[in-house]
Design a protein around this motif. Structure first.
Motif, PDB file in Angstrom:
ATOM      1  N   SER A 113       0.823  -1.218   0.000  1.00  0.00           N
ATOM      2  CA  SER A 113       0.000   0.000   0.000  1.00  0.00           C
ATOM      3  C   SER A 113       0.852   1.260   0.000  1.00  0.00           C
ATOM      4  N   GLU A 114       2.181   1.120   0.168  1.00  0.00           N
ATOM      5  CA  GLU A 114       3.032   2.300   0.287  1.00  0.00           C
ATOM      6  C   GLU A 114       4.162   2.336  -0.746  1.00  0.00           C
ATOM      7  N   PHE A 115       4.099   1.465  -1.717  1.00  0.00           N
ATOM      8  CA  PHE A 115       5.021   1.512  -2.844  1.00  0.00           C
ATOM      9  C   PHE A 115       4.196   1.390  -4.120  1.00  0.00           C
ATOM     10  N   GLU A 116       4.743   1.896  -5.215  1.00  0.00           N
ATOM     11  CA  GLU A 116       4.038   1.768  -6.484  1.00  0.00           C
ATOM     12  C   GLU A 116       5.021   1.583  -7.624  1.00  0.00           C
ATOM     13  N   LEU A 117       4.583   0.812  -8.625  1.00  0.00           N
ATOM     14  CA  LEU A 117       5.341   0.709  -9.869  1.00  0.00           C
ATOM     15  C   LEU A 117       5.182   2.008 -10.643  1.00  0.00           C
ATOM     16  N   PHE A 133      10.191   1.637  -9.512  1.00  0.00           N
ATOM     17  CA  PHE A 133       9.164   1.881  -8.505  1.00  0.00           C
ATOM     18  C   PHE A 133       9.552   3.067  -7.639  1.00  0.00           C
ATOM     19  N   ARG A 134       8.633   3.428  -6.726  1.00  0.00           N
ATOM     20  CA  ARG A 134       8.964   4.436  -5.730  1.00  0.00           C
ATOM     21  C   ARG A 134       8.183   4.180  -4.448  1.00  0.00           C
ATOM     22  N   PHE A 135       8.691   4.751  -3.376  1.00  0.00           N
ATOM     23  CA  PHE A 135       8.013   4.763  -2.094  1.00  0.00           C
ATOM     24  C   PHE A 135       6.966   5.864  -2.134  1.00  0.00           C
ATOM     25  N   LYS A 136       5.730   5.519  -1.798  1.00  0.00           N
ATOM     26  CA  LYS A 136       4.646   6.495  -1.829  1.00  0.00           C
ATOM     27  C   LYS A 136       3.780   6.300  -0.586  1.00  0.00           C
ATOM     28  N   PRO A 137       4.156   6.973   0.511  1.00  0.00           N
ATOM     29  CA  PRO A 137       3.375   6.823   1.748  1.00  0.00           C
ATOM     30  C   PRO A 137       1.920   7.197   1.533  1.00  0.00           C
ATOM     31  N   GLN A 138       1.049   6.638   2.348  1.00  0.00           N
ATOM     32  CA  GLN A 138      -0.377   6.911   2.209  1.00  0.00           C
ATOM     33  C   GLN A 138      -0.717   8.360   2.536  1.00  0.00           C
ATOM     34  N   LYS A 139       0.084   8.958   3.396  1.00  0.00           N
ATOM     35  CA  LYS A 139      -0.107  10.389   3.663  1.00  0.00           C
ATOM     36  C   LYS A 139       0.144  11.171   2.377  1.00  0.00           C
ATOM     37  N   PRO A 140      -0.731  12.115   2.029  1.00  0.00           N
ATOM     38  CA  PRO A 140      -0.557  12.841   0.763  1.00  0.00           C
ATOM     39  C   PRO A 140       0.682  13.748   0.771  1.00  0.00           C
ATOM     40  N   TYR A 141       1.466  13.637  -0.263  1.00  0.00           N
ATOM     41  CA  TYR A 141       2.632  14.492  -0.465  1.00  0.00           C
ATOM     42  C   TYR A 141       2.589  15.035  -1.888  1.00  0.00           C
ATOM     43  N   SER A 142       3.221  16.166  -2.092  1.00  0.00           N
ATOM     44  CA  SER A 142       3.381  16.674  -3.454  1.00  0.00           C
ATOM     45  C   SER A 142       4.402  15.811  -4.184  1.00  0.00           C
ATOM     46  N   ASN A 143       4.393  15.894  -5.505  1.00  0.00           N
ATOM     47  CA  ASN A 143       5.361  15.105  -6.278  1.00  0.00           C
ATOM     48  C   ASN A 143       6.794  15.527  -5.942  1.00  0.00           C
ATOM     49  N   LYS A 144       6.992  16.829  -5.696  1.00  0.00           N
ATOM     50  CA  LYS A 144       8.327  17.311  -5.329  1.00  0.00           C
ATOM     51  C   LYS A 144       8.778  16.679  -4.018  1.00  0.00           C
ATOM     52  N   ASP A 145       7.864  16.624  -3.037  1.00  0.00           N
ATOM     53  CA  ASP A 145       8.211  16.016  -1.754  1.00  0.00           C
ATOM     54  C   ASP A 145       8.481  14.515  -1.910  1.00  0.00           C
ATOM     55  N   LEU A 146       7.674  13.849  -2.731  1.00  0.00           N
ATOM     56  CA  LEU A 146       7.896  12.422  -2.964  1.00  0.00           C
ATOM     57  C   LEU A 146       9.250  12.174  -3.627  1.00  0.00           C
TER      58      LEU A 146
END
Length: 480
Positions: free
Chosen positions: A394-398, A409-422
Protein backbone atom coordinates in the motif's frame (compact mmCIF):
# COMPACT_ATOMS: atom_id res chain seq x y z
CA UNK A 1 80.94 -9.45 -21.38
CA UNK A 2 78.01 -10.28 -19.09
CA UNK A 3 75.64 -7.37 -18.51
CA UNK A 4 74.72 -6.66 -14.91
CA UNK A 5 70.96 -6.88 -14.34
CA UNK A 6 69.70 -3.59 -12.91
CA UNK A 7 65.97 -4.39 -12.86
CA UNK A 8 63.90 -7.01 -11.04
CA UNK A 9 62.90 -10.03 -13.06
CA UNK A 10 60.21 -12.40 -11.82
CA UNK A 11 61.29 -15.98 -12.38
CA UNK A 12 58.73 -18.67 -13.17
CA UNK A 13 59.04 -20.18 -9.71
CA UNK A 14 58.14 -16.89 -8.05
CA UNK A 15 55.35 -16.27 -10.56
CA UNK A 16 53.87 -19.69 -9.80
CA UNK A 17 53.89 -18.98 -6.07
CA UNK A 18 52.13 -15.64 -6.42
CA UNK A 19 49.71 -16.95 -9.05
CA UNK A 20 48.50 -19.61 -6.61
CA UNK A 21 48.32 -16.98 -3.90
CA UNK A 22 46.22 -14.71 -6.11
CA UNK A 23 43.90 -17.51 -7.24
CA UNK A 24 43.29 -18.46 -3.63
CA UNK A 25 42.40 -14.85 -2.89
CA UNK A 26 40.12 -14.72 -5.97
CA UNK A 27 38.26 -17.86 -4.89
CA UNK A 28 37.91 -16.53 -1.33
CA UNK A 29 36.66 -13.23 -2.74
CA UNK A 30 33.94 -14.99 -4.73
CA UNK A 31 32.95 -17.02 -1.67
CA UNK A 32 32.88 -14.03 0.67
CA UNK A 33 31.90 -11.15 -1.61
CA UNK A 34 28.83 -10.36 0.48
CA UNK A 35 31.10 -9.45 3.40
CA UNK A 36 32.08 -6.28 1.53
CA UNK A 37 29.84 -3.20 1.22
CA UNK A 38 28.25 -3.38 -2.22
CA UNK A 39 28.89 0.29 -2.94
CA UNK A 40 32.26 1.62 -1.84
CA UNK A 41 31.90 3.76 1.27
CA UNK A 42 35.05 5.87 0.81
CA UNK A 43 35.07 9.63 0.40
CA UNK A 44 36.45 11.50 -2.65
CA UNK A 45 40.28 11.51 -2.77
CA UNK A 46 40.50 8.99 0.09
CA UNK A 47 42.14 6.33 -2.08
CA UNK A 48 44.17 8.89 -4.03
CA UNK A 49 45.76 10.22 -0.84
CA UNK A 50 46.80 6.71 0.24
CA UNK A 51 48.82 6.15 -2.95
CA UNK A 52 52.40 7.43 -3.14
CA UNK A 53 52.79 10.63 -5.12
CA UNK A 54 55.89 9.47 -7.02
CA UNK A 55 56.85 6.38 -8.97
CA UNK A 56 59.06 4.07 -6.87
CA UNK A 57 62.77 4.46 -7.58
CA UNK A 58 63.45 0.79 -6.93
CA UNK A 59 61.24 -2.18 -7.58
CA UNK A 60 59.07 -3.57 -4.80
CA UNK A 61 58.15 -7.12 -3.94
CA UNK A 62 54.78 -8.58 -4.95
CA UNK A 63 53.78 -9.33 -1.34
CA UNK A 64 53.97 -5.63 -0.45
CA UNK A 65 52.07 -4.63 -3.58
CA UNK A 66 49.41 -7.24 -2.93
CA UNK A 67 49.02 -6.09 0.68
CA UNK A 68 48.37 -2.56 -0.61
CA UNK A 69 45.88 -3.96 -3.11
CA UNK A 70 43.92 -5.49 -0.25
CA UNK A 71 44.26 -2.56 2.16
CA UNK A 72 44.18 0.46 -0.16
CA UNK A 73 42.41 -0.55 -3.35
CA UNK A 74 39.70 -2.94 -2.16
CA UNK A 75 38.02 -0.36 0.16
CA UNK A 76 37.54 1.81 -2.92
CA UNK A 77 35.89 -0.93 -4.99
CA UNK A 78 32.17 -1.07 -5.68
CA UNK A 79 31.51 -4.79 -5.88
CA UNK A 80 29.61 -5.30 -9.13
CA UNK A 81 29.64 -9.08 -8.69
CA UNK A 82 27.86 -8.93 -5.33
CA UNK A 83 24.41 -10.58 -5.65
CA UNK A 84 22.97 -7.45 -3.95
CA UNK A 85 24.13 -5.21 -6.79
CA UNK A 86 20.94 -3.91 -8.45
CA UNK A 87 22.27 -0.62 -9.86
CA UNK A 88 22.51 0.54 -13.48
CA UNK A 89 22.61 -2.72 -15.42
CA UNK A 90 24.82 -5.62 -14.42
CA UNK A 91 28.35 -5.99 -15.74
CA UNK A 92 28.62 -9.66 -14.89
CA UNK A 93 31.41 -12.14 -14.90
CA UNK A 94 31.47 -15.85 -14.09
CA UNK A 95 34.14 -18.38 -13.09
CA UNK A 96 34.67 -19.74 -16.63
CA UNK A 97 34.99 -16.20 -17.96
CA UNK A 98 37.54 -15.29 -15.30
CA UNK A 99 39.60 -18.39 -16.05
CA UNK A 100 39.60 -17.58 -19.75
CA UNK A 101 40.61 -13.99 -19.03
CA UNK A 102 43.62 -15.31 -17.11
CA UNK A 103 44.65 -17.30 -20.18
CA UNK A 104 44.10 -14.26 -22.39
CA UNK A 105 46.36 -12.16 -20.20
CA UNK A 106 49.00 -14.89 -20.21
CA UNK A 107 48.99 -15.23 -23.99
CA UNK A 108 49.17 -11.44 -24.37
CA UNK A 109 48.34 -11.49 -28.07
CA UNK A 110 47.41 -8.66 -30.42
CA UNK A 111 44.50 -9.95 -32.51
CA UNK A 112 44.44 -7.08 -35.00
CA UNK A 113 45.02 -9.23 -38.11
CA UNK A 114 44.55 -12.88 -38.94
CA UNK A 115 48.33 -13.31 -39.18
CA UNK A 116 48.91 -11.93 -35.69
CA UNK A 117 46.97 -14.89 -34.21
CA UNK A 118 44.73 -16.93 -36.50
CA UNK A 119 42.93 -18.58 -33.59
CA UNK A 120 41.75 -15.21 -32.30
CA UNK A 121 40.16 -14.27 -35.61
CA UNK A 122 38.64 -17.65 -36.38
CA UNK A 123 37.30 -18.32 -32.89
CA UNK A 124 35.68 -14.89 -32.99
CA UNK A 125 34.06 -15.69 -36.34
CA UNK A 126 32.62 -18.92 -34.96
CA UNK A 127 31.38 -17.27 -31.73
CA UNK A 128 29.62 -14.63 -33.81
CA UNK A 129 27.88 -17.40 -35.74
CA UNK A 130 26.85 -19.20 -32.56
CA UNK A 131 25.27 -16.06 -31.16
CA UNK A 132 23.81 -14.93 -34.47
CA UNK A 133 21.83 -18.17 -34.77
CA UNK A 134 20.87 -18.33 -31.09
CA UNK A 135 19.64 -14.72 -31.02
CA UNK A 136 17.65 -14.90 -34.24
CA UNK A 137 19.85 -12.54 -36.28
CA UNK A 138 19.59 -13.23 -40.05
CA UNK A 139 22.08 -15.86 -41.21
CA UNK A 140 23.48 -13.65 -43.98
CA UNK A 141 24.65 -11.06 -41.47
CA UNK A 142 28.28 -10.89 -40.32
CA UNK A 143 29.64 -9.71 -37.01
CA UNK A 144 32.58 -8.76 -34.88
CA UNK A 145 33.34 -8.23 -31.20
CA UNK A 146 33.71 -4.58 -30.19
CA UNK A 147 34.76 -3.30 -26.78
CA UNK A 148 31.46 -1.60 -25.95
CA UNK A 149 28.04 -0.75 -27.37
CA UNK A 150 29.14 2.89 -27.52
CA UNK A 151 31.88 1.99 -29.99
CA UNK A 152 29.50 -0.27 -31.92
CA UNK A 153 27.01 2.60 -32.21
CA UNK A 154 29.79 4.90 -33.37
CA UNK A 155 30.76 2.29 -35.97
CA UNK A 156 27.17 2.29 -37.22
CA UNK A 157 26.99 6.07 -37.46
CA UNK A 158 30.33 6.24 -39.29
CA UNK A 159 29.34 3.44 -41.67
CA UNK A 160 26.00 5.10 -42.37
CA UNK A 161 27.84 8.38 -42.99
CA UNK A 162 30.26 6.84 -45.46
CA UNK A 163 27.62 4.83 -47.26
CA UNK A 164 25.39 7.93 -47.59
CA UNK A 165 28.30 10.06 -48.88
CA UNK A 166 29.61 7.34 -51.20
CA UNK A 167 32.68 7.10 -48.93
CA UNK A 168 33.70 10.69 -49.68
CA UNK A 169 33.84 12.04 -46.11
CA UNK A 170 36.65 9.67 -45.16
CA UNK A 171 38.63 11.06 -48.08
CA UNK A 172 37.71 14.72 -48.30
CA UNK A 173 35.78 15.62 -45.17
CA UNK A 174 32.35 17.21 -45.00
CA UNK A 175 32.93 20.02 -47.48
CA UNK A 176 29.96 20.50 -49.79
CA UNK A 177 27.75 17.94 -48.08
CA UNK A 178 24.40 18.74 -46.50
CA UNK A 179 23.64 18.38 -42.83
CA UNK A 180 22.87 14.88 -41.65
CA UNK A 181 20.28 13.92 -39.06
CA UNK A 182 20.21 11.03 -36.59
CA UNK A 183 16.96 9.96 -34.93
CA UNK A 184 16.35 8.20 -31.62
CA UNK A 185 13.83 8.31 -28.81
CA UNK A 186 13.98 10.68 -25.86
CA UNK A 187 14.89 7.67 -23.71
CA UNK A 188 17.84 6.42 -25.74
CA UNK A 189 21.39 6.10 -24.44
CA UNK A 190 23.73 9.10 -24.40
CA UNK A 191 26.22 7.16 -26.57
CA UNK A 192 24.22 8.22 -29.63
CA UNK A 193 24.90 11.89 -28.95
CA UNK A 194 28.54 11.10 -28.24
CA UNK A 195 28.79 9.13 -31.48
CA UNK A 196 27.24 12.01 -33.41
CA UNK A 197 29.80 14.40 -31.90
CA UNK A 198 32.74 12.16 -32.75
CA UNK A 199 31.45 11.47 -36.27
CA UNK A 200 31.15 15.19 -37.00
CA UNK A 201 27.38 15.03 -37.39
CA UNK A 202 26.94 17.16 -34.30
CA UNK A 203 24.92 16.77 -31.13
CA UNK A 204 22.33 19.30 -32.33
CA UNK A 205 21.56 17.04 -35.30
CA UNK A 206 20.48 14.19 -33.04
CA UNK A 207 16.69 14.46 -33.08
CA UNK A 208 14.95 13.06 -30.00
CA UNK A 209 11.57 11.59 -30.89
CA UNK A 210 8.84 11.72 -28.21
CA UNK A 211 7.73 8.44 -26.67
CA UNK A 212 4.37 6.83 -26.01
CA UNK A 213 2.86 5.87 -22.66
CA UNK A 214 5.27 2.90 -22.50
CA UNK A 215 8.25 5.24 -23.08
CA UNK A 216 8.89 3.67 -26.50
CA UNK A 217 9.60 5.72 -29.63
CA UNK A 218 6.50 6.90 -31.46
CA UNK A 219 6.84 5.83 -35.14
CA UNK A 220 4.30 8.36 -36.41
CA UNK A 221 6.18 11.24 -34.80
CA UNK A 222 9.42 9.81 -36.15
CA UNK A 223 8.05 9.89 -39.68
CA UNK A 224 6.73 13.43 -39.21
CA UNK A 225 10.16 14.59 -38.01
CA UNK A 226 11.95 12.93 -40.92
CA UNK A 227 9.58 14.43 -43.50
CA UNK A 228 9.98 17.86 -41.93
CA UNK A 229 13.76 17.57 -42.04
CA UNK A 230 13.73 16.51 -45.69
CA UNK A 231 11.54 19.49 -46.52
CA UNK A 232 14.06 21.74 -44.77
CA UNK A 233 17.05 20.37 -46.70
CA UNK A 234 18.45 17.90 -44.17
CA UNK A 235 19.58 14.36 -45.01
CA UNK A 236 18.28 11.63 -42.71
CA UNK A 237 21.30 9.49 -41.96
CA UNK A 238 20.51 6.98 -39.24
CA UNK A 239 17.74 5.82 -36.93
CA UNK A 240 18.61 4.12 -33.65
CA UNK A 241 16.04 1.74 -32.20
CA UNK A 242 16.36 0.77 -28.54
CA UNK A 243 15.51 -2.75 -27.46
CA UNK A 244 15.65 -1.89 -23.77
CA UNK A 245 16.29 1.76 -22.93
CA UNK A 246 18.70 2.63 -20.15
CA UNK A 247 16.16 4.19 -17.80
CA UNK A 248 13.25 1.76 -17.90
CA UNK A 249 14.09 -0.98 -20.45
CA UNK A 250 11.42 0.33 -22.81
CA UNK A 251 11.19 -1.46 -26.15
CA UNK A 252 10.91 0.59 -29.33
CA UNK A 253 8.62 -0.91 -32.01
CA UNK A 254 11.31 -2.23 -34.32
CA UNK A 255 9.13 -3.50 -37.15
CA UNK A 256 7.15 -0.26 -37.58
CA UNK A 257 10.32 1.82 -37.48
CA UNK A 258 12.09 -0.60 -39.84
CA UNK A 259 9.31 -0.08 -42.40
CA UNK A 260 10.05 3.65 -42.30
CA UNK A 261 13.81 3.22 -42.61
CA UNK A 262 13.47 0.74 -45.45
CA UNK A 263 11.07 2.93 -47.42
CA UNK A 264 13.24 6.05 -47.02
CA UNK A 265 16.60 4.24 -47.30
CA UNK A 266 17.87 5.31 -43.88
CA UNK A 267 20.43 3.25 -41.96
CA UNK A 268 18.75 1.47 -39.03
CA UNK A 269 20.81 0.53 -36.00
CA UNK A 270 19.34 -1.61 -33.20
CA UNK A 271 20.77 -0.99 -29.73
CA UNK A 272 19.97 -3.96 -27.48
CA UNK A 273 23.00 -3.47 -25.25
CA UNK A 274 21.51 -5.03 -22.12
CA UNK A 275 18.23 -6.66 -23.15
CA UNK A 276 19.70 -8.40 -26.20
CA UNK A 277 20.73 -11.38 -24.07
CA UNK A 278 17.03 -12.15 -23.52
CA UNK A 279 16.74 -12.98 -27.22
CA UNK A 280 18.27 -16.33 -26.32
CA UNK A 281 14.80 -17.06 -24.92
CA UNK A 282 12.28 -18.01 -27.64
CA UNK A 283 9.54 -16.15 -25.74
CA UNK A 284 11.36 -12.85 -26.36
CA UNK A 285 12.12 -13.32 -30.06
CA UNK A 286 9.14 -11.14 -30.96
CA UNK A 287 11.11 -8.11 -29.76
CA UNK A 288 13.18 -8.15 -32.94
CA UNK A 289 10.42 -8.81 -35.46
CA UNK A 290 11.58 -6.89 -38.52
CA UNK A 291 15.31 -7.26 -37.79
CA UNK A 292 15.91 -8.33 -41.40
CA UNK A 293 15.11 -4.75 -42.47
CA UNK A 294 17.70 -3.25 -40.12
CA UNK A 295 21.38 -2.64 -40.92
CA UNK A 296 23.16 -3.29 -37.63
CA UNK A 297 22.55 -4.69 -34.17
CA UNK A 298 24.53 -4.68 -30.92
CA UNK A 299 24.27 -6.34 -27.54
CA UNK A 300 26.75 -6.64 -24.70
CA UNK A 301 27.73 -10.13 -23.61
CA UNK A 302 29.53 -8.35 -20.77
CA UNK A 303 26.24 -7.30 -19.23
CA UNK A 304 23.69 -10.10 -18.89
CA UNK A 305 25.57 -12.99 -20.50
CA UNK A 306 28.08 -13.58 -17.69
CA UNK A 307 31.17 -12.67 -19.72
CA UNK A 308 33.34 -10.07 -18.06
CA UNK A 309 33.93 -6.66 -19.59
CA UNK A 310 34.69 -5.97 -22.36
CA UNK A 311 32.77 -8.03 -24.93
CA UNK A 312 30.21 -6.28 -27.14
CA UNK A 313 28.71 -8.26 -30.01
CA UNK A 314 28.08 -6.22 -33.16
CA UNK A 315 26.26 -7.55 -36.23
CA UNK A 316 25.95 -5.92 -39.65
CA UNK A 317 23.90 -6.75 -42.70
CA UNK A 318 26.57 -5.48 -45.12
CA UNK A 319 30.07 -6.25 -43.89
CA UNK A 320 31.59 -4.59 -46.96
CA UNK A 321 30.11 -1.23 -45.95
CA UNK A 322 31.69 -1.64 -42.51
CA UNK A 323 35.10 -2.69 -43.83
CA UNK A 324 35.13 0.03 -46.48
CA UNK A 325 34.56 2.57 -43.73
CA UNK A 326 37.44 1.47 -41.51
CA UNK A 327 39.95 -0.34 -43.72
CA UNK A 328 43.38 1.18 -43.94
CA UNK A 329 46.47 -0.72 -45.04
CA UNK A 330 49.86 0.88 -44.49
CA UNK A 331 52.87 -1.05 -45.73
CA UNK A 332 53.79 -2.44 -42.31
CA UNK A 333 50.37 -4.15 -42.00
CA UNK A 334 50.34 -5.83 -45.40
CA UNK A 335 50.47 -9.62 -45.52
CA UNK A 336 50.03 -12.38 -48.07
CA UNK A 337 46.66 -13.37 -46.57
CA UNK A 338 45.06 -9.95 -47.19
CA UNK A 339 41.85 -10.44 -49.16
CA UNK A 340 41.66 -14.11 -48.18
CA UNK A 341 40.87 -13.82 -44.46
CA UNK A 342 39.11 -11.37 -42.17
CA UNK A 343 41.35 -8.78 -40.57
CA UNK A 344 39.20 -7.52 -37.72
CA UNK A 345 41.25 -4.38 -37.29
CA UNK A 346 39.32 -3.21 -40.38
CA UNK A 347 35.94 -3.85 -38.73
CA UNK A 348 35.99 -0.99 -36.23
CA UNK A 349 37.80 2.00 -34.75
CA UNK A 350 40.86 0.50 -32.98
CA UNK A 351 43.76 -1.24 -34.65
CA UNK A 352 44.71 -3.26 -31.57
CA UNK A 353 42.32 -5.97 -30.45
CA UNK A 354 42.13 -8.18 -27.37
CA UNK A 355 41.39 -11.90 -27.58
CA UNK A 356 37.81 -11.37 -26.34
CA UNK A 357 36.30 -14.41 -28.03
CA UNK A 358 38.16 -16.81 -25.73
CA UNK A 359 36.13 -15.92 -22.62
CA UNK A 360 32.92 -15.98 -24.65
CA UNK A 361 33.79 -19.49 -25.85
CA UNK A 362 34.44 -20.66 -22.30
CA UNK A 363 31.15 -19.21 -21.03
CA UNK A 364 28.97 -20.61 -23.80
CA UNK A 365 30.56 -24.04 -23.61
CA UNK A 366 30.48 -24.20 -19.81
CA UNK A 367 26.83 -23.20 -19.38
CA UNK A 368 25.48 -24.32 -22.74
CA UNK A 369 22.45 -22.67 -24.28
CA UNK A 370 20.09 -24.31 -21.79
CA UNK A 371 22.17 -23.18 -18.82
CA UNK A 372 22.23 -19.60 -20.06
CA UNK A 373 18.50 -19.67 -20.69
CA UNK A 374 17.82 -21.05 -17.22
CA UNK A 375 19.81 -18.24 -15.60
CA UNK A 376 18.03 -15.55 -17.63
CA UNK A 377 14.60 -16.99 -16.84
CA UNK A 378 15.46 -17.23 -13.15
CA UNK A 379 16.43 -13.56 -13.04
CA UNK A 380 13.19 -12.60 -14.76
CA UNK A 381 11.19 -14.70 -12.25
CA UNK A 382 12.91 -12.92 -9.35
CA UNK A 383 12.00 -9.57 -10.89
CA UNK A 384 8.39 -10.78 -11.25
CA UNK A 385 8.38 -11.66 -7.55
CA UNK A 386 9.56 -8.16 -6.64
CA UNK A 387 6.99 -6.62 -8.97
CA UNK A 388 4.21 -8.56 -7.25
CA UNK A 389 5.40 -7.46 -3.80
CA UNK A 390 5.33 -3.82 -4.88
CA UNK A 391 1.86 -4.20 -6.39
CA UNK A 392 0.59 -5.75 -3.12
CA UNK A 393 2.12 -2.99 -1.01
CA UNK A 394 0.00 0.00 0.00
CA UNK A 395 3.03 2.30 0.29
CA UNK A 396 5.02 1.51 -2.84
CA UNK A 397 4.04 1.77 -6.48
CA UNK A 398 5.34 0.71 -9.87
CA UNK A 399 6.19 3.67 -12.07
CA UNK A 400 6.21 1.66 -15.28
CA UNK A 401 5.39 -2.01 -15.84
CA UNK A 402 8.29 -4.39 -15.25
CA UNK A 403 10.35 -4.99 -18.37
CA UNK A 404 12.15 -8.33 -18.22
CA UNK A 405 14.31 -8.14 -15.11
CA UNK A 406 14.13 -4.40 -14.44
CA UNK A 407 11.68 -3.08 -11.86
CA UNK A 408 11.06 0.68 -11.59
CA UNK A 409 9.16 1.88 -8.51
CA UNK A 410 8.96 4.44 -5.73
CA UNK A 411 8.01 4.76 -2.09
CA UNK A 412 4.65 6.49 -1.83
CA UNK A 413 3.38 6.82 1.75
CA UNK A 414 -0.38 6.91 2.21
CA UNK A 415 -0.11 10.39 3.66
CA UNK A 416 -0.56 12.84 0.76
CA UNK A 417 2.63 14.49 -0.46
CA UNK A 418 3.38 16.67 -3.45
CA UNK A 419 5.36 15.10 -6.28
CA UNK A 420 8.33 17.31 -5.33
CA UNK A 421 8.21 16.02 -1.75
CA UNK A 422 7.90 12.42 -2.96
CA UNK A 423 10.93 12.94 -5.17
CA UNK A 424 12.93 14.19 -2.17
CA UNK A 425 11.73 11.29 -0.02
CA UNK A 426 12.75 8.71 -2.62
CA UNK A 427 16.11 10.34 -3.16
CA UNK A 428 16.69 10.21 0.59
CA UNK A 429 15.61 6.56 0.60
CA UNK A 430 18.08 5.73 -2.16
CA UNK A 431 20.97 7.32 -0.27
CA UNK A 432 19.99 5.58 2.97
CA UNK A 433 19.90 2.20 1.24
CA UNK A 434 23.25 2.64 -0.47
CA UNK A 435 24.86 3.91 2.74
CA UNK A 436 24.12 0.58 4.43
CA UNK A 437 26.55 -1.19 2.12
CA UNK A 438 24.03 -4.04 1.96
CA UNK A 439 22.49 -3.08 -1.37
CA UNK A 440 23.18 -0.78 -4.30
CA UNK A 441 20.42 0.87 -6.33
CA UNK A 442 20.37 3.71 -8.83
CA UNK A 443 17.55 5.91 -10.06
CA UNK A 444 16.04 7.47 -13.13
CA UNK A 445 13.33 10.07 -13.70
CA UNK A 446 10.12 9.12 -15.50
CA UNK A 447 7.92 12.07 -16.43
CA UNK A 448 9.42 14.05 -13.57
CA UNK A 449 9.04 11.21 -11.04
CA UNK A 450 12.19 10.21 -9.10
CA UNK A 451 12.21 6.46 -9.71
CA UNK A 452 14.17 3.71 -8.00
CA UNK A 453 15.51 1.06 -10.36
CA UNK A 454 16.28 -2.54 -9.44
CA UNK A 455 18.03 -4.53 -12.14
CA UNK A 456 17.82 -8.16 -11.01
CA UNK A 457 20.47 -9.99 -12.97
CA UNK A 458 23.73 -10.60 -11.13
CA UNK A 459 25.24 -13.96 -12.07
CA UNK A 460 24.91 -15.63 -8.66
CA UNK A 461 21.78 -14.00 -7.21
CA UNK A 462 19.42 -16.27 -5.26
CA UNK A 463 15.84 -15.83 -4.08
CA UNK A 464 16.91 -14.86 -0.55
CA UNK A 465 18.90 -11.90 -1.89
CA UNK A 466 15.89 -10.27 -3.45
CA UNK A 467 13.72 -11.08 -0.41
CA UNK A 468 16.20 -9.55 2.06
CA UNK A 469 16.69 -6.53 -0.20
CA UNK A 470 12.95 -5.91 -0.32
CA UNK A 471 12.72 -6.09 3.47
CA UNK A 472 15.63 -3.64 3.75
CA UNK A 473 13.87 -1.23 1.38
CA UNK A 474 10.70 -1.41 3.47
CA UNK A 475 12.53 -0.89 6.77
CA UNK A 476 14.53 2.11 5.52
CA UNK A 477 11.40 3.63 3.99
CA UNK A 478 9.63 3.37 7.33
CA UNK A 479 12.49 5.33 8.97
CA UNK A 480 11.83 8.35 6.76
Amino acid sequence: MQLKRTHPNMETKEFRKHAHQFVDWMADYMDNIEDYPVKSQVQPKEIYNLIDGDIPTKGEDIDSIFDDFKNVIIPGITHWQNPNFFAYFQANNSPPSILAEMLTATLGIQGMKWDTSPASTELEERMIEWLRDALGIPKKWAGVIQDSASIATLASILTAREQKSNYQINNAGYEGLANYRIYCSEETHSSIEKGAKIAGVGKSNVIKIPTDDKLAMNPELLLDSINEDIANGYQPLCIVVAIGTTGTMAIDPLNKIANISEKLNIWLHVDAAYAGSALLLPEYQELIAGIEKADSFVFNAHKWLFTNFDCSIYFVKDKNALVNTFEILPEYLKSKTDGVVSNHSDWGVPLGRRFRSLKLWFVMRYYGLEGLQNKLRFHIELAKWLENEIVKSSEFELIVPRSMNLVCFRFKPQKPYSNKDLNNINEELLHKLNATGLIYLTHTKVNGIYTLRMSVGQTNIKKHHIEKSWQLIISKAMEI
